[in-house]
Motif scaffolding. Structure first.
Motif, short mmCIF file in Angstrom:
data_model
loop_
_atom_site.label_atom_id
_atom_site.label_comp_id
_atom_site.label_asym_id
_atom_site.label_seq_id
_atom_site.Cartn_x
_atom_site.Cartn_y
_atom_site.Cartn_z
N ALA A 131 9.58 6.15 0.75
CA ALA A 131 10.11 6.17 -1.22
C ALA A 131 10.44 7.60 -1.57
O ALA A 131 8.93 8.51 -1.46
CB ALA A 131 8.83 4.90 -1.72
N VAL A 132 10.82 7.73 -2.69
CA VAL A 132 10.41 8.90 -3.52
C VAL A 132 11.06 8.39 -4.82
O VAL A 132 11.76 7.62 -5.51
CB VAL A 132 11.66 9.55 -3.36
N ASP A 165 5.08 12.27 -5.24
CA ASP A 165 5.76 12.37 -5.16
C ASP A 165 7.39 11.23 -4.73
O ASP A 165 8.20 10.73 -4.52
CB ASP A 165 6.86 12.99 -5.42
N GLU A 166 6.65 11.70 -2.83
CA GLU A 166 7.29 10.95 -1.68
C GLU A 166 6.15 10.30 -0.89
O GLU A 166 5.05 10.78 -0.86
CB GLU A 166 7.89 12.42 -1.16
N PHE A 167 6.46 9.07 -0.78
CA PHE A 167 5.63 8.60 0.13
C PHE A 167 6.33 7.22 1.33
O PHE A 167 7.17 7.11 1.20
CB PHE A 167 4.27 7.71 -0.29
N ILE A 186 6.11 1.83 -11.28
CA ILE A 186 6.41 3.35 -10.85
C ILE A 186 7.93 2.67 -10.43
O ILE A 186 7.66 2.00 -9.67
CB ILE A 186 5.78 3.59 -9.57
N GLY A 187 8.99 3.49 -10.53
CA GLY A 187 9.86 2.99 -10.10
C GLY A 187 10.64 3.82 -8.93
O GLY A 187 10.14 5.45 -9.33
N VAL A 188 10.71 3.34 -7.47
CA VAL A 188 10.83 4.05 -6.35
C VAL A 188 12.66 3.73 -5.87
O VAL A 188 12.60 3.08 -6.38
CB VAL A 188 10.19 4.18 -5.90
N ALA A 216 0.61 -1.07 -0.18
CA ALA A 216 0.68 -0.19 0.21
C ALA A 216 0.80 1.16 0.45
O ALA A 216 1.85 1.56 0.48
CB ALA A 216 -0.51 0.07 1.36
N ILE A 217 0.29 2.35 -0.43
CA ILE A 217 1.26 3.27 -1.05
C ILE A 217 0.49 4.89 0.14
O ILE A 217 -1.05 4.89 0.60
CB ILE A 217 1.32 4.29 -2.56
N LEU A 218 0.91 4.45 1.21
CA LEU A 218 0.21 5.35 2.24
C LEU A 218 0.90 6.73 2.03
O LEU A 218 1.96 7.56 2.10
CB LEU A 218 0.64 5.02 3.82
N THR A 219 -0.48 7.99 1.90
CA THR A 219 0.02 9.21 1.47
C THR A 219 0.12 10.33 2.51
O THR A 219 0.64 11.45 2.21
CB THR A 219 -0.92 10.19 -0.14
#
Length: 94
Positions: free
Chosen positions: A68-69, A53-55, A78-80, A19-22
């Motif tokens: 992650a950036v 862009d950051e998360f 997406i590459g982080v 999960a991408i947590l914003t």
């Protein structure tokens, strides 16, 4: 992914739910980690997902939140780069 893309480290192929947590209204975007190494990963997201862009990338099977950036974006990939880790936020249910 371009064949001529330069990397300092080989990424291990994986298939992990994440999960991408914003942090914006405690929102999250579901994704899949496709490959990974200690310094970064490639994520597969919905093509219409809005990813900042950051998360914080929370990977339940690892029990780790990776700071992650975003380094590149291509359609649903997406590459982080990882810039650190932190515990799972207490507001996240997973």
């Amino acid at each position: 992914m371009a064949d001529n893309e330069n990397r300092n480290q080989h990424r291990q192929r994986v298939l992990k739910g994440a999960a991408i947590l914003t942090g914006i209204n405690n929102s999250e975007v579901r994704c899949t980690v496709r490959n990974m190494h200690a310094n970064g990963a490639e994520l597969k997201v919905s093509i219409d997902a809005r990813v900042p862009d950051e998360f914080l990338l929370y990977v339940p099977v690892d029990g780790i939140g990776y700071k992650a950036v975003v380094r590149w974006r291509r359609e649903d990939r997406i590459g982080v780069e990882f810039t650190g880790t932190e515990p799972k936020p207490n507001w996240h249910y997973g």
